[in-house]
Structure formats: structure tokens, C-alpha cells
Design a protein around this motif. Structure first.
Motif, PDB file in Angstrom:
ATOM      1  N   ALA A 150       1.393  13.675  12.818  1.00  0.00           N
ATOM      2  CA  ALA A 150       0.636  12.828  11.890  1.00  0.00           C
ATOM      3  C   ALA A 150      -0.081  11.690  12.606  1.00  0.00           C
ATOM      4  N   ASP A 151       0.421  11.271  13.752  1.00  0.00           N
ATOM      5  CA  ASP A 151      -0.227  10.215  14.537  1.00  0.00           C
ATOM      6  C   ASP A 151      -0.481  10.777  15.938  1.00  0.00           C
ATOM      7  N   LEU A 152      -1.658  11.368  16.096  1.00  0.00           N
ATOM      8  CA  LEU A 152      -1.941  12.147  17.301  1.00  0.00           C
ATOM      9  C   LEU A 152      -3.002  11.449  18.141  1.00  0.00           C
ATOM     10  N   LYS A 153      -2.745  11.343  19.425  1.00  0.00           N
ATOM     11  CA  LYS A 153      -3.712  10.789  20.365  1.00  0.00           C
ATOM     12  C   LYS A 153      -4.117  11.867  21.349  1.00  0.00           C
ATOM     13  N   LEU A 154      -5.419  12.105  21.485  1.00  0.00           N
ATOM     14  CA  LEU A 154      -5.932  13.158  22.355  1.00  0.00           C
ATOM     15  C   LEU A 154      -7.084  12.613  23.203  1.00  0.00           C
ATOM     16  N   THR A 155      -7.304  13.260  24.336  1.00  0.00           N
ATOM     17  CA  THR A 155      -8.424  12.912  25.214  1.00  0.00           C
ATOM     18  C   THR A 155      -9.387  14.092  25.281  1.00  0.00           C
ATOM     19  N   MET A 156     -10.660  13.802  25.091  1.00  0.00           N
ATOM     20  CA  MET A 156     -11.694  14.834  25.167  1.00  0.00           C
ATOM     21  C   MET A 156     -12.613  14.551  26.346  1.00  0.00           C
ATOM     22  N   LEU A 157     -12.823  15.549  27.195  1.00  0.00           N
ATOM     23  CA  LEU A 157     -13.770  15.447  28.304  1.00  0.00           C
ATOM     24  C   LEU A 157     -15.142  15.931  27.845  1.00  0.00           C
ATOM     25  N   VAL A 158     -16.163  15.147  28.158  1.00  0.00           N
ATOM     26  CA  VAL A 158     -17.534  15.526  27.801  1.00  0.00           C
ATOM     27  C   VAL A 158     -18.449  15.201  28.973  1.00  0.00           C
ATOM     28  N   SER A 159     -19.601  15.850  29.011  1.00  0.00           N
ATOM     29  CA  SER A 159     -20.594  15.494  30.025  1.00  0.00           C
ATOM     30  C   SER A 159     -21.282  14.207  29.585  1.00  0.00           C
ATOM     31  N   ASN A 160     -21.930  13.527  30.522  1.00  0.00           N
ATOM     32  CA  ASN A 160     -22.618  12.285  30.163  1.00  0.00           C
ATOM     33  C   ASN A 160     -24.039  12.530  29.668  1.00  0.00           C
ATOM     34  N   ASN A 161     -24.311  13.756  29.246  1.00  0.00           N
ATOM     35  CA  ASN A 161     -25.572  14.068  28.578  1.00  0.00           C
ATOM     36  C   ASN A 161     -25.661  13.237  27.296  1.00  0.00           C
TER      37      ASN A 161
ATOM     38  N   LEU B 148     -22.927  13.139  24.187  1.00  0.00           N
ATOM     39  CA  LEU B 148     -22.178  11.909  23.936  1.00  0.00           C
ATOM     40  C   LEU B 148     -22.317  11.451  22.491  1.00  0.00           C
ATOM     41  N   ARG B 149     -23.520  11.549  21.934  1.00  0.00           N
ATOM     42  CA  ARG B 149     -23.720  11.154  20.532  1.00  0.00           C
ATOM     43  C   ARG B 149     -22.883  12.023  19.606  1.00  0.00           C
ATOM     44  N   VAL B 150     -22.870  13.316  19.879  1.00  0.00           N
ATOM     45  CA  VAL B 150     -22.066  14.225  19.054  1.00  0.00           C
ATOM     46  C   VAL B 150     -20.580  13.897  19.198  1.00  0.00           C
ATOM     47  N   ALA B 151     -20.126  13.679  20.436  1.00  0.00           N
ATOM     48  CA  ALA B 151     -18.714  13.394  20.676  1.00  0.00           C
ATOM     49  C   ALA B 151     -18.279  12.107  19.979  1.00  0.00           C
ATOM     50  N   GLN B 152     -19.130  11.092  19.984  1.00  0.00           N
ATOM     51  CA  GLN B 152     -18.796   9.839  19.312  1.00  0.00           C
ATOM     52  C   GLN B 152     -18.689  10.032  17.798  1.00  0.00           C
ATOM     53  N   THR B 153     -19.523  10.917  17.243  1.00  0.00           N
ATOM     54  CA  THR B 153     -19.428  11.228  15.809  1.00  0.00           C
ATOM     55  C   THR B 153     -18.134  11.978  15.518  1.00  0.00           C
TER      56      THR B 153
END
Length: 393
Positions: free
Chosen positions: A226-237, A241-246
Motif C-alpha cells: 500500500a505504501d510503495l517506493k520505486l525508482t524508474m530509469l529514463v533517458s534524458n530525452n 522526461l515529460r511523460v515520466a513526470q506525468t
């Protein structure tokens, strides 16, 4: 080859043997696994397979280089690399042809302004809709081409939380892709329903997971996350980045704290191959046949051998892939391929995000340029620059 060396049948044989050699550690080696013998006779390459294959063509799409370990990029075609500055510029030259200069300009606003000013002739990819129409209204030639690219969220399935399919399904239910495609991607994208092209007879159009934050929260609670913390790797394109922030904002509403780590693609890819990621946004690029499924889903195909980036392992999937490999009946193969895609969807190996359209802006004097499904720049070989008539005041 680009350095003037003639291409011979023996070159092809040597290249394929180099890729197959375990010491090379090529990620393409598994693609050539069915080949048991190669020989060169004059201008013919003789290939012997372990058994008949319905889909052998993936093996013969490898981009030939002078050697498979050649870091200089000595491949086939009229152009050769005249200058290479990593992350900045590549200059290609060929006798009797215009030079081709590729320059890295990350900011799409700067790219559009340079195009309109005449500093560059072409810009492709990562183009917000408002800039696309801005350039079009000011004289740029604006074109859209269909793409075979498949953009997705991948999971490291060895992760203690993400190995639970309920967690993966909850994450999918917490994502609302429709407004992302319409607004952030400017409508230049469609749902990614299959790794195969939609026109392929074996394609199974997977339904997009319905956006349902309440059900997502309940599923996470059921899984004890219920309280989950995850890390997502993305390119700096910038677009990615805009999609990942959304996505980060959307998943926060179901109790998931998503931390983003952006880097150059080479760094991202290296970390994913080494299994140093929980979530990542990547894409598969190309027009695939069903034999591609083995490369990405079989339990033996983890990096560096294959493309099973998330370390997915399911005996049922391995069995289906073995059936697909054995059959010589096309109807049966297409049926098995659909079952593979249905199991992919059931196991939530990926969260499919979108298929992008290839968005291109060109100067009016560049004519004859088009983009294929893979989105490469081969269309420049058929393009040409023409003089524009000067308008009289």
C-alpha cells in the motif's frame, strides 16, 4: 564497404561466425542460434539450419560491418564516417554525393528556430505538437509517417515487489495514457497493442488496461504494497522526461512514490542490461516477425545473450516459444504467436505505452525525403536539395 573494400561472400560468412562466437559476447548471437553451418561459394553464401524455420528472415537483417567487432563503423553503403564527436556531431562523406552532417540539438525549440533560419535542413523525433504546427505555419514542410516502434515500461521481475503480478497490474491501472498521447505527445501516437505490426496476421491487439485508481489501490493493499517506493530509469530525452513526470504524478495518486533517474541512453541501457533497475522506459524499434518473441521472452535470453531485459521466466511461455520454433505450419504458428501475446498481457511483462508517429520537419528545398517504419535516415539516400525560386516583391 565504405572504405572501398569489396564485399564478398566470405566476408558475410566471417561476420556471422564472429557474431556466433561466444568470445564476442554479441547480443545478436541468439538470433543466429538455428544456423549450424556457413560456407562461401563464389558470390553465394550457403546457410544450413538445424531445422526448418517459418521466420528465418530476422537472421539475415543484421547490419553488416567489415568485422563484427569493428568499432569504427565501417559498414556498407556509399558513405563513410569523416568525423565523429560523441554526443555532438557525426559527419558522413561520399565521393560525388553531398556531405551529411548530423548534429545533436536536444532542445526542440532551438532545432525549430535553426530549421526556419536555414541552419539545418531536417529535424526528426521529439517534436511537441505546438512547435510542429508553429514551424508548419512559417514555411517548413511538416510530415508524419507511421512507425513500428513500441514504447513500454519494463519491470525488473526479480525485484521483491515487482515479481508480484498484482503490483504490476496495479501500476498499469494507475496510469492514464489517453491524455498523455493526446496532449504531451500531441496526438502523434497510438496505443501500443502488440509488438508485431497491426497489419501482421499473427498480431493480437491487447486491450489497454483501464485507468482505475481505486482498483489499483485495492490491489496494492492486497499485495501488501500500500505504501510503495520505486525508482524508474529514463533517458534524458525531453519528451520522455515529460511523460515520466506525468506518470510520477499519476502513480502518486495510488500511493506509489516514483523516483525518476534520468541519464544518457547508453547509461540507461547499460544499467538495464546489468539488472540495475526496478522500472524503466525503453522501446523496441523495428518491424518484427513472431520469431522475435523468443529473443525477448524466453528465460534463456537474458542480457547479454538476448533481449529479455526484465529477467522474465515462465515455463508456459518457454513451451509456447518452443512450439513456435518447431512448427512449419503458418496457420499454427500464427495461432501460437497470438497465445504468446495473450500470455504477455496476462503476466504484464510490460506496460505498453504508445507507438509514436515519425514526425519530420524539413526545409522546402529538401525534396524526396521519407521515413520508413523503423524511423532511420535511409530516406536521405533518395532525397536531394533543389534551388528555390526567389519570390519577387
Amino acid at each position: 564497404f565504405t572504405d572501398g573494400t569489396p564485399l564478398t561472400a566470405q566476408h558475410v560468412v566471417d561476420f556471422y561466425r564472429c557474431v556466433q562466437n561466444p568470445a564476442t559476447a554479441s547480443p545478436l548471437a541468439s538470433t543466429l542460434a538455428p544456423i549450424v553451418a556457413l560456407s562461401a561459394e563464389a558470390n553465394r553464401v550457403q546457410v544450413e539450419l538445424a531445422h526448418p524455420l517459418l521466420y528465418p528472415w530476422e537472421m539475415f537483417r543484421l547490419p553488416l560491418q567489415k568485422t563484427c567487432t569493428d568499432a569504427s563503423g565501417t559498414g556498407l553503403g556509399p558513405y563513410q564516417v569523416a568525423e565523429f564527436i560523441k554526443g555532438d556531431r557525426v559527419l558522413l562523406s561520399a565521393p560525388g554525393r553531398p556531405n551529411l552532417s548530423f548534429t545533436a540539438i536536444k532542445d526542440p525549440v532551438v532545432r525549430v528556430l535553426k530549421l526556419l533560419r536555414g541552419d539545418i535542413h531536417l529535424t526528426q523525433y521529439d517534436m511537441p505538437a505546438e512547435l510542429f504546427h508553429y514551424a508548419k505555419n512559417r514555411g517548413a514542410v511538416a510530415s508524419q509517417f507511421p512507425a513500428a516502434n513500441y514504447v513500454y515500461i519494463g519491470f525488473m521481475l526479480t525485484d521483491p515487489a515487482l515479481r508480484d503480478v498484482r503490483v504490476r497490474r496495479a501500476l498499469a491501472m494507475g496510469i492514464n495514457m489517453a491524455p498523455i498521447r493526446a496532449q504531451l505527445l500531441g496526438g502523434f501516437a497510438t496505443p501500443a497493442s502488440s509488438l508485431l505490426p497491426s497489419s501482421h496476421p499473427a498480431a493480437w491487439p491487447a486491450p489497454e488496461t483501464a485507468f482505475n485508481p481505486a482498483a489499483a489501490k485495492a490491489l496494492l493493499a492486497e499485495a501488501g504494497q500500500a505504501d510503495l517506493k520505486l525508482t524508474m530509469l529514463v533517458s534524458n530525452n525531453p519528451q520522455t522526461l515529460r511523460v515520466a513526470q506525468t506518470l510520477q504524478q499519476q502513480l502518486r495518486q495510488i500511493g506509489v512514490r516514483l523516483q525518476l533517474q534520468a541519464s544518457e541512453f547508453s547509461t540507461l541501457f547499460d544499467r538495464v542490461k546489468k539488472g540495475l533497475a526496478q522500472l524503466y522506459i525503453m522501446s523496441w524499434v523495428g518491424r518484427f516477425e513472431p520469431d522475435f518473441f523468443r529473443f525477448v521472452f524466453h528465460s534463456s535470453q537474458t542480457p547479454p545473450v538476448g533481449g529479455n531485459r526484465g529477467r522474465y521466466a515462465n515455463p508456459q511461455m518457454d513451451a509456447l516459444l518452443a512450439e513456435l520454433d518447431r512448427t512449419t505450419n503458418r496457420t499454427e504458428a500464427e495461432n501460437i504467436a497470438r497465445q504468446i501475446q495473450q500470455l504477455q498481457h496476462h503476466d504484464m511483462i510490460y506496460i505498453p505505452l504508445w507507438r509514436p508517429e515519425h514526425v519530420v520537419l524539413t526545409r522546402p528545398e529538401l525534396v524526396g525525403y521519407s521515413v520508413n517504419l523503423s524511423g532511420d535516415f535511409n530516406g536521405l539516400l533518395n532525397a536531394r536539395l533543389v534551388k528555390q525560386a526567389v519570390k519577387q516583391p
